[in-house]
Design an enzyme around this catalytic site. Sequence first.
Site, short mmCIF file in Angstrom:
data_model
loop_
_atom_site.label_atom_id
_atom_site.label_comp_id
_atom_site.label_asym_id
_atom_site.label_seq_id
_atom_site.Cartn_x
_atom_site.Cartn_y
_atom_site.Cartn_z
N PHE A 190 -9.98 -16.28 -13.31
CA PHE A 190 -9.88 -14.95 -13.91
C PHE A 190 -9.88 -15.12 -15.43
CE2 PHE A 190 -7.53 -10.86 -14.85
CZ PHE A 190 -8.56 -10.04 -14.44
N THR A 245 4.25 18.72 21.68
CA THR A 245 4.06 17.31 21.32
C THR A 245 4.53 16.40 22.45
OG1 THR A 245 6.19 17.10 20.17
CG2 THR A 245 4.29 17.85 18.87
N ASP A 246 5.49 16.86 23.25
CA ASP A 246 5.93 16.06 24.39
C ASP A 246 4.80 15.91 25.40
OD1 ASP A 246 8.37 14.80 25.74
OD2 ASP A 246 7.64 16.16 27.30
N ARG A 298 -6.87 -20.75 -10.05
CA ARG A 298 -5.61 -20.09 -9.70
C ARG A 298 -5.51 -19.92 -8.19
NH1 ARG A 298 -6.20 -13.50 -10.58
NH2 ARG A 298 -8.17 -13.27 -9.47
N HIS A 330 0.42 -12.20 -6.45
CA HIS A 330 0.38 -13.15 -7.55
C HIS A 330 1.25 -14.38 -7.28
CE1 HIS A 330 -1.73 -10.15 -9.85
NE2 HIS A 330 -0.74 -9.28 -9.69
N GLN A 382 -11.92 -8.26 -7.33
CA GLN A 382 -12.89 -7.19 -7.18
C GLN A 382 -14.22 -7.72 -6.64
OE1 GLN A 382 -10.83 -7.59 -9.73
NE2 GLN A 382 -10.26 -5.65 -10.71
N ASN A 412 -3.03 -7.79 -4.90
CA ASN A 412 -3.16 -9.14 -5.45
C ASN A 412 -1.77 -9.78 -5.44
OD1 ASN A 412 -3.93 -11.46 -6.78
ND2 ASN A 412 -5.17 -10.39 -8.30
N LYS A 456 2.09 14.16 17.87
CA LYS A 456 3.18 13.28 18.28
C LYS A 456 2.93 11.91 17.66
CE LYS A 456 6.88 13.24 21.04
NZ LYS A 456 7.94 14.26 20.93
#
Length: 299
Positions: free
Chosen positions: A162, A57-58, A179, A254, A226, A252, A12
């Site tokens: 980077f 499922t109930d 950055r 940007h 990373q 990421n 469920k």
Amino acid sequence: MSIVLADHRYGKAENRVVRFRRDTARHEIVDLNVTTTLRGDFADAYLSGDQSKVLPTDTQKNTVYAYAKEKGVATVEGYALDLARHFVDDVEPVSGARVDVEAYPWTRAQVGGNEHDHTWIRSGAEVRTAAATVSDGDGRQVVHVLAGLKDLTLLKSTGSQFKGFLTDAYTTLPETDDRVMATSLVATWRYGAAALADGFDFDAAYATIREALIEQFATLHSLALQQTLWHMGRSALERVPEAAEIRLLAPNKHHFDYDLARFGTDNHGEVFHAADRPYGLIQAVVANDVFPAAPEAWA
């Protein structure tokens, strides 16, 4: 050629449970989204429509709500584990259960400079997660507990670079020494056996790992997302040695300098275009080699 039912499970999904504690004048709230998944000898339900071994499922839904009252929700990990153990221990055809829980954060409303006893404000998109899996096999019960968070949005305006990356004929990205770095973090960690003993403080461990992730993101001068993930994961496991491994997924997000020179205006890293797609998607698994691997915990 032989065609077989290779695997099956059912449950469920997304039971929305809101649990209040009203035993004092200052009420407490827990807001959950709970999914149950059962494994067992249910092949006949698929192959011939025989439902004799199928717990509806109930019924699973009703159990989720009943346990929120009967067992309580002291921690989301403990609540998930209580439910998973119930399905395996008390429902004979069930040989394995997984319970996934998302917990939505609320903060108390401020009224007259004071926290209100029974009014809250939904506090952002970040969600706490937990999952418990319990399975019977070879005469023993195997238990795994996962915890984590998702949509933890982090951004820093400097302290990230980077450069020195591989280039080819299609590379247009310029190198940068400074950055904006931003992500919407998903982190999930697996606890080792020591954390499953009575008395382990899941709430404190969660807070410690969350703090470690944020601190490393903020303070590490990042050479790449990373590298940042590696330091975040390592710090989390060092601070909570009961955690066996942590899996990190970080889009990421940007931010590109917007060209204002066209309008005769200098832009010294102050105005950016926040691009939602496409985006880099960085992933890492950091493990404490004291603990054995457990790929079945993540299935």
